[in-house]
Enzyme design. Structure first.
Site, PDB file in Angstrom:
ATOM      1  N   ARG A  83      -0.711   4.696  -1.286  1.00  0.00           N
ATOM      2  CA  ARG A  83      -1.805   5.823  -1.024  1.00  0.00           C
ATOM      3  C   ARG A  83      -2.500   5.593   0.244  1.00  0.00           C
ATOM      4  O   ARG A  83      -2.634   6.576   0.835  1.00  0.00           O
ATOM      5  CB  ARG A  83      -2.705   5.704  -2.267  1.00  0.00           C
ATOM      6  CG  ARG A  83      -3.784   6.744  -2.166  1.00  0.00           C
ATOM      7  CD  ARG A  83      -4.988   6.545  -3.101  1.00  0.00           C
ATOM      8  NE  ARG A  83      -4.444   5.840  -4.313  1.00  0.00           N
ATOM      9  CZ  ARG A  83      -4.348   6.525  -5.723  1.00  0.00           C
ATOM     10  NH1 ARG A  83      -4.695   7.863  -5.562  1.00  0.00           N
ATOM     11  NH2 ARG A  83      -3.833   5.741  -6.679  1.00  0.00           N
ATOM     12  N   TYR A 113       1.032  10.864  -4.235  1.00  0.00           N
ATOM     13  CA  TYR A 113       1.079  11.291  -5.666  1.00  0.00           C
ATOM     14  C   TYR A 113       0.659  12.876  -5.971  1.00  0.00           C
ATOM     15  O   TYR A 113       0.209  13.118  -7.127  1.00  0.00           O
ATOM     16  CB  TYR A 113       0.007  10.110  -6.450  1.00  0.00           C
ATOM     17  CG  TYR A 113       0.330   8.841  -6.234  1.00  0.00           C
ATOM     18  CD1 TYR A 113       1.340   8.379  -6.869  1.00  0.00           C
ATOM     19  CD2 TYR A 113      -0.510   8.149  -5.613  1.00  0.00           C
ATOM     20  CE1 TYR A 113       1.732   6.949  -6.695  1.00  0.00           C
ATOM     21  CE2 TYR A 113      -0.379   6.867  -5.251  1.00  0.00           C
ATOM     22  CZ  TYR A 113       0.825   6.084  -5.789  1.00  0.00           C
ATOM     23  OH  TYR A 113       1.204   4.864  -5.774  1.00  0.00           O
ATOM     24  N   CYS A 117      -0.399  28.732 -16.623  1.00  0.00           N
ATOM     25  CA  CYS A 117      -1.028  29.359 -17.716  1.00  0.00           C
ATOM     26  C   CYS A 117      -1.554  28.167 -18.572  1.00  0.00           C
ATOM     27  O   CYS A 117      -1.070  27.616 -19.706  1.00  0.00           O
ATOM     28  CB  CYS A 117       0.200  29.831 -18.888  1.00  0.00           C
ATOM     29  SG  CYS A 117       0.832  31.216 -17.930  1.00  0.00           S
ATOM     30  N   GLU A 118      -2.745  27.764 -18.090  1.00  0.00           N
ATOM     31  CA  GLU A 118      -3.550  26.614 -18.823  1.00  0.00           C
ATOM     32  C   GLU A 118      -4.668  26.434 -17.936  1.00  0.00           C
ATOM     33  O   GLU A 118      -4.990  26.372 -17.006  1.00  0.00           O
ATOM     34  CB  GLU A 118      -2.543  25.380 -18.392  1.00  0.00           C
ATOM     35  CG  GLU A 118      -2.988  24.117 -19.223  1.00  0.00           C
ATOM     36  CD  GLU A 118      -1.649  23.224 -19.326  1.00  0.00           C
ATOM     37  OE1 GLU A 118      -0.674  23.712 -19.715  1.00  0.00           O
ATOM     38  OE2 GLU A 118      -2.144  21.900 -19.444  1.00  0.00           O
ATOM     39  N   PRO A 142       0.656  -1.119   0.017  1.00  0.00           N
ATOM     40  CA  PRO A 142      -0.124   0.004   0.071  1.00  0.00           C
ATOM     41  C   PRO A 142       1.030   1.206  -0.042  1.00  0.00           C
ATOM     42  O   PRO A 142       1.791   1.394   0.819  1.00  0.00           O
ATOM     43  CB  PRO A 142      -0.655  -0.205   1.360  1.00  0.00           C
ATOM     44  CG  PRO A 142       0.156  -1.012   2.304  1.00  0.00           C
ATOM     45  CD  PRO A 142       0.706  -1.860   1.172  1.00  0.00           C
ATOM     46  N   ARG A 159      -3.220  15.466 -10.235  1.00  0.00           N
ATOM     47  CA  ARG A 159      -4.033  14.430 -10.410  1.00  0.00           C
ATOM     48  C   ARG A 159      -5.508  14.838 -10.833  1.00  0.00           C
ATOM     49  O   ARG A 159      -6.209  13.941 -11.595  1.00  0.00           O
ATOM     50  CB  ARG A 159      -4.178  13.718  -8.987  1.00  0.00           C
ATOM     51  CG  ARG A 159      -2.915  13.227  -8.278  1.00  0.00           C
ATOM     52  CD  ARG A 159      -3.142  12.282  -7.113  1.00  0.00           C
ATOM     53  NE  ARG A 159      -3.728  10.809  -7.655  1.00  0.00           N
ATOM     54  CZ  ARG A 159      -5.092  10.781  -7.567  1.00  0.00           C
ATOM     55  NH1 ARG A 159      -5.882  11.873  -6.844  1.00  0.00           N
ATOM     56  NH2 ARG A 159      -5.546   9.660  -7.903  1.00  0.00           N
TER      57      ARG A 159
HETATM   58  N1  LLP Z   1       2.852  -1.690  -6.021  1.00  0.00           N
HETATM   59  C1  LLP Z   1       3.081  -1.467  -7.451  1.00  0.00           C
HETATM   60  C2  LLP Z   1       3.809  -2.506  -8.129  1.00  0.00           C
HETATM   61  C3  LLP Z   1       2.470  -0.289  -7.849  1.00  0.00           C
HETATM   62  O1  LLP Z   1       3.127  -0.189  -9.304  1.00  0.00           O
HETATM   63  C4  LLP Z   1       1.807   0.405  -7.064  1.00  0.00           C
HETATM   64  C5  LLP Z   1       1.393   2.021  -7.764  1.00  0.00           C
HETATM   65  C6  LLP Z   1       1.696   0.223  -5.733  1.00  0.00           C
HETATM   66  C7  LLP Z   1       2.244  -0.934  -5.214  1.00  0.00           C
HETATM   67  C8  LLP Z   1       1.208   1.293  -4.595  1.00  0.00           C
HETATM   68  O2  LLP Z   1      -0.188   1.654  -5.236  1.00  0.00           O
HETATM   69  P1  LLP Z   1      -1.172   2.265  -4.190  1.00  0.00           P
HETATM   70  O3  LLP Z   1      -1.307   1.415  -3.268  1.00  0.00           O
HETATM   71  O4  LLP Z   1      -0.622   3.816  -3.771  1.00  0.00           O
HETATM   72  O5  LLP Z   1      -2.517   2.929  -5.084  1.00  0.00           O
HETATM   73  N2  LLP Z   1      -0.022   8.213  -9.934  1.00  0.00           N
HETATM   74  C9  LLP Z   1      -1.397   7.511  -9.557  1.00  0.00           C
HETATM   75  C10 LLP Z   1      -1.064   6.291  -9.027  1.00  0.00           C
HETATM   76  C11 LLP Z   1      -0.154   5.322  -9.886  1.00  0.00           C
HETATM   77  C12 LLP Z   1       0.165   4.042  -9.135  1.00  0.00           C
HETATM   78  C13 LLP Z   1       1.259   3.127  -9.626  1.00  0.00           C
HETATM   79  N3  LLP Z   1       1.775   2.108  -9.119  1.00  0.00           N
HETATM   80  C14 LLP Z   1      -2.469   8.289  -8.926  1.00  0.00           C
HETATM   81  O6  LLP Z   1      -2.146   9.200  -8.559  1.00  0.00           O
HETATM   82  O7  LLP Z   1      -3.421   8.004  -8.484  1.00  0.00           O
END
Ligand code: LLP
Length: 463
Positions: free
Chosen positions: A323, A421, A391-392, A321, A360
């Site tokens: 996020r 993120y 500027c967008e 985890p 995001r």
């Molecule tokens: N493990 C792997 C292999 C991953 O690719 C990711 C996220 C995680 C764990 C962690 O995922 P989480 O628990 O944080 O959801 N930038 C995007 C999220 C991209 C996630 C990429 N990989 C956003 O802002 O929603």
């Protein structure tokens, strides 16, 4: 998206235009604990505080925009995840959500492991003293230098993402006289219910090796033959910001099926499976995330059941985890610069940050909440769009939200659930200076990532 869309109507002030929002909240001054970090409260004088410090003081001392991270909440979430999974499983915090040396130290102290996915994240982890064996190294195109550094440091696992990488890592490990512990990342063919760009287990994408067509079984075959590798298990990550456990269920079932095939073909029971990260958090009051203990219970039950059916010893489970640990622990504090009401539409509230500190909304159509935090107000709710200074016209932080109608330049507003993120995806667009991250705990505030300066920008510009 979770919120209902109001139909577009004639443009009278009392008719709400189209957008993703529910009816105005009854109390604009209330702070929903679902979306705000654990120690955030509104004091008697109407000012919001975190870790016992009022935002007006924080703004004075650290400036705006800035991310304020509730350290106690972060640590509590680490402990909740560790306790939920217990000693027979491993929790790897996904550093891509947000990483700094302080974060690494807290993770280490709270007994978590760390997932890194670049040389930079690995360097940060090692610099802050995370024991290498507690690090997992990810990425779909790790460079030779990155792999060499990971092997040399002795990371606990490298997650292999392609056929080329199987050979590459084996070769590098062998040359270093080591046997590298590895997992193989598979794509299980699940469509997780999330935004296309953050769903990762359907087959038409860059990550992992497909279970379909026997690809993953072939990867296992090759990895088992190579002296430089110790294959410890299979990895699957199905996406991000997921609320529905059904995707994890299918993923776990398919991974266990592969373990059974491997046992049948090679007589080897791989001892571990990693089910990735991706658990959703509440960005608005409409979102209902699950608690770590529910997630742990449900994942463990699924794996145990599937293993029993296949006659396998249940493997050690790990999860990643990102996020769900850091997301809810921080908010971004902005100062209102201009307020522009558009009759019958909405009011544009411009703040001193924008898409450079939170991409995001523009990238994923993400929804956020927002509140006036430097004072209370009894004014009527005003349908607002919080926008940045770039500027967008797509430079939107909060697309549709209600703020009090007496909002004025100089007010402080805060956007909760920006711990994940946001700083990690921040940019210097328009030569914006990336905001600091300030950790707040027990009446003490401490910069853990400082604000960028114009000197920082000019230092890189060597022409
Ligand atoms: N493990 C792997 C292999 C991953 O690719 C990711 C996220 C995680 C764990 C962690 O995922 P989480 O628990 O944080 O959801 N930038 C995007 C999220 C991209 C996630 C990429 N990989 C956003 O802002 O929603």
């Amino acid at each position: 998206m979770s919120r209902s869309a109001h139909p577009a109507g004639p443009r009278h002030a009392d008719v709400l235009p189209e957008g993703h929002y529910t009816a105005p909240p009854t109390d604009l001054n209330a702070l929903d604990p679902k979306v705000w970090a654990g120690t955030v409260t509104r004091n008697e004088d109407g000012v919001v505080s975190v870790g016992g410090i009022e935002v007006s003081r924080l703004a004075e001392e650290f400036g705006t925009p800035a991310y304020f991270l509730d350290e106690a909440d972060f640590r509590a979430r680490c402990r909740a995840w560790a306790a939920a999974f217990g000693k027979d499983a491993d929790v790897f915090y996904a550093g891509k959500a947000f990483l700094s040396r302080a974060i690494v130290r807290w993770l280490k102290e709270e007994g978590l492991n760390l997932d890194v996915c670049s040389g930079g994240e690995l360097a940060t982890a090692l610099a802050a003293g995370m024991p290498a064996e507690r690090i997992a190294f990810h990425g779909n195109n790790k460079s030779v230098e990155e792999i060499e550094r990971a092997v040399e440091a002795g990371v606990g696992r490298i997650v292999l993402d392609s056929f080329q990488e199987i050979v590459r890592v084996a070769h590098i490990a062998q040359r270093a006289g080591k046997r590298q512990r590895v997992q193989i990342r598979v794509t299980v063919g699940v469509e997780a219910h999330t935004h296309e760009f953050i769903a990762t287990a359907h087959e038409d994408q860059k990550f992992g090796i497909a279970l379909a067509g026997g690809q993953a079984a072939e990867a296992v075959r090759r990895a088992l033959k190579l002296d430089g590798l110790e294959l410890i298990g299979i990895h699957s990550h199905i996406g991000s910001q997921i609320f529905d456990m059904a995707g994890f269920e299918v993923s776990a079932r398919r991974v266990v099926q592969l373990l059974a095939e491997v046992r049948d073909e090679h007589g080897v029971e791989l001892p571990e499976i990693d089910l990735g990260g991706g658990l959703g958090i509440a960005y608005t009051s409409e979102d209902d995330p699950r608690e770590p203990h529910e997630i742990a219970k449900s994942l463990t039950e699924i794996v145990t059941r599937e293993c029993e059916a296949a006659g396998l010893r249940p493997p050690r489970i790990s999860v990643e985890p990102g996020r769900a640990i850091v997301g809810p622990t921080a908010f971004t504090l902005y100062e209102v610069g201009t307020v522009k009401p558009l009759e019958g539409l909405r009011t544009y509230v411009s703040v001193d940050g924008g898409m450079s500190d939170n991409i995001r909304t523009a990238l994923y159509d993400a929804e956020y909440s927002v509140a006036l935090v430097s004072r209370t107000s009894e004014a009527a709710p005003m349908l607002s769009r919080v926008v940045g200074k770039h500027c967008e016209s797509g430079d939107i932080v909060v697309k549709d939200a209600f703020l009090p109608a007496d909002l004025a330049p100089g007010d402080l507003i805060a956007v909760p659930a920006t711990g994940a993120y946001c700083r990690s995806m921040a940019s210097n667009y328009n030569h914006a200076l990336r905001p600091p991250v300030v950790a707040v705990a027990d009446g003490d505030a401490r910069v853990i990532v400082r604000r960028e300066t114009e000197e920082d920008l000019l230092r890189l510009d060597v022409g």
